[in-house]
Design a protein around this motif. Sequence first.
Motif, short mmCIF file in Angstrom:
data_model
loop_
_atom_site.label_atom_id
_atom_site.label_comp_id
_atom_site.label_asym_id
_atom_site.label_seq_id
_atom_site.Cartn_x
_atom_site.Cartn_y
_atom_site.Cartn_z
N GLU A 77 0.74 -1.25 -0.04
CA GLU A 77 0.08 0.08 -0.10
C GLU A 77 0.87 1.19 0.01
OE1 GLU A 77 -2.69 -0.27 3.43
OE2 GLU A 77 -3.77 -2.04 2.58
N LEU A 78 1.98 1.25 0.76
CA LEU A 78 3.07 2.31 0.95
C LEU A 78 3.60 2.64 -0.38
CD1 LEU A 78 3.90 1.80 4.52
CD2 LEU A 78 2.66 3.93 3.63
N VAL A 79 3.84 1.64 -1.25
CA VAL A 79 4.67 1.72 -2.46
C VAL A 79 3.62 2.29 -3.37
CG1 VAL A 79 5.61 0.41 -4.27
CG2 VAL A 79 6.38 -0.16 -2.12
N SER A 80 2.22 1.80 -3.45
CA SER A 80 1.24 2.25 -4.41
C SER A 80 1.10 3.68 -4.08
CB SER A 80 0.12 1.51 -4.40
OG SER A 80 -0.69 1.58 -3.29
N LEU A 81 1.09 4.09 -2.69
CA LEU A 81 0.94 5.53 -2.62
C LEU A 81 2.17 6.46 -3.00
CD1 LEU A 81 -0.74 5.07 0.92
CD2 LEU A 81 -1.75 5.86 -1.07
N GLY A 82 3.25 5.80 -3.33
CA GLY A 82 4.32 6.63 -3.35
C GLY A 82 5.15 7.12 -2.42
N LEU A 84 6.89 4.91 -0.04
CA LEU A 84 7.90 4.03 -0.14
C LEU A 84 8.09 3.42 -1.69
CD1 LEU A 84 7.23 1.59 2.78
CD2 LEU A 84 8.83 3.49 2.86
N GLU A 85 9.60 3.17 -1.80
CA GLU A 85 9.75 2.79 -3.08
C GLU A 85 10.82 1.35 -3.09
OE1 GLU A 85 12.41 5.47 -4.70
OE2 GLU A 85 10.82 6.95 -4.89
N ARG A 86 10.54 0.40 -3.92
CA ARG A 86 11.35 -0.66 -3.77
C ARG A 86 12.68 -0.55 -4.65
NH1 ARG A 86 6.28 -3.25 -3.51
NH2 ARG A 86 6.04 -4.40 -1.74
N VAL A 87 13.46 -0.81 -4.21
CA VAL A 87 14.88 -0.72 -4.84
C VAL A 87 15.80 -1.88 -4.81
CG1 VAL A 87 15.15 1.89 -4.56
CG2 VAL A 87 16.26 0.45 -3.04
N ALA A 88 16.49 -2.07 -5.62
CA ALA A 88 17.52 -3.29 -5.69
C ALA A 88 18.47 -3.16 -4.75
CB ALA A 88 18.43 -3.38 -7.16
N ASP A 89 18.36 -4.59 -3.88
CA ASP A 89 19.55 -4.55 -2.78
C ASP A 89 20.98 -4.72 -3.31
OD1 ASP A 89 21.28 -5.44 -0.61
OD2 ASP A 89 19.56 -6.34 0.21
N PRO A 90 21.67 -3.82 -3.00
CA PRO A 90 23.21 -3.94 -3.47
C PRO A 90 24.06 -5.23 -3.17
CG PRO A 90 23.16 -2.11 -1.91
CD PRO A 90 21.53 -2.73 -2.28
N SER A 91 23.54 -5.68 -2.05
CA SER A 91 24.19 -6.82 -1.58
C SER A 91 23.66 -8.23 -2.26
CB SER A 91 24.43 -7.06 -0.04
OG SER A 91 22.98 -7.38 0.35
N ASP A 92 22.49 -7.98 -2.97
CA ASP A 92 22.04 -9.41 -3.45
C ASP A 92 20.90 -8.95 -4.41
OD1 ASP A 92 20.38 -11.70 -4.15
OD2 ASP A 92 20.00 -12.16 -2.05
N ARG A 94 19.01 -10.05 -6.12
CA ARG A 94 17.73 -10.67 -6.25
C ARG A 94 16.65 -10.26 -5.49
NH1 ARG A 94 19.40 -16.47 -4.76
NH2 ARG A 94 20.86 -15.22 -3.48
N ALA A 95 17.29 -9.64 -4.22
CA ALA A 95 16.44 -8.89 -3.34
C ALA A 95 16.41 -7.53 -3.53
CB ALA A 95 17.31 -9.19 -2.07
N ARG A 96 15.05 -7.24 -2.93
CA ARG A 96 14.43 -5.78 -2.90
C ARG A 96 14.53 -5.11 -1.63
NH1 ARG A 96 14.63 -3.94 -7.83
NH2 ARG A 96 12.61 -2.78 -7.66
N ARG A 97 14.79 -4.06 -1.41
CA ARG A 97 14.79 -3.12 -0.29
C ARG A 97 13.68 -2.11 -0.33
NH1 ARG A 97 19.16 -4.28 2.45
NH2 ARG A 97 19.48 -2.60 3.82
N LEU A 98 13.09 -2.03 1.03
CA LEU A 98 12.18 -0.73 0.86
C LEU A 98 12.66 0.67 1.36
CD1 LEU A 98 8.90 -2.47 2.40
CD2 LEU A 98 8.98 -1.41 0.10
N CYS A 99 12.82 1.40 0.59
CA CYS A 99 13.12 2.99 1.11
C CYS A 99 12.21 4.05 1.02
CB CYS A 99 14.68 3.14 0.46
SG CYS A 99 14.52 3.35 -1.36
N PHE A 100 12.43 5.09 1.56
CA PHE A 100 11.50 6.34 1.65
C PHE A 100 11.60 6.80 0.17
CE2 PHE A 100 12.24 5.27 6.21
CZ PHE A 100 10.87 5.45 6.46
#
Length: 156
Positions: A77-82, A84-92, A94-100
């Motif tokens: 919901e927070l991603v769809s509201l803009g 939070l954003e999902r970004v690639a995890d630099p250490s993996d 395949r993984a995603r991180r949530l950031c503001f």
Amino acid sequence: MKGFKAAKAQSWAERLFRAARRVNELATRRLEEKGVPIRPAHTALFAHIDVDGGSRLTEIARRMGVSKQAVAPLADELVSLGVLERVADPSDRRARRLCFSETPGRGLMDGLAVLQSVERELEAHLRSNDGDRLVMLLDRVLGAVERIEERTTEQS
């Protein structure tokens, strides 16, 4: 039940929980008035997301003491509201991180501006230096909690 009510009424920690909940509700109402439909359930995630680089969903869930499945719908919901954003995890990769998000009107600084506005509104009902004293006391409480946590971690 009578003893419980009396004990609860004397607990400063219970008052702190209640004040935090009520300030959170007030702030989310102010965000709603600005067209950002944030709920208190959403804001529960914020304290568990690293400001620098974001956090994985599994880490947020672990910090909150709940399952990944409990956090995922709120994060979506927070991603769809803009907010939070999902970004690639630099250490993996395949993984995603949530950031503001840095989207105008939806980012962390916008939320902090609303909190500051709520603080000013509340300070209008306090004595002149109560806000400063409260910050000092909360810093001392947070420091004490951190010391207790460190000691507990060392002992286990």
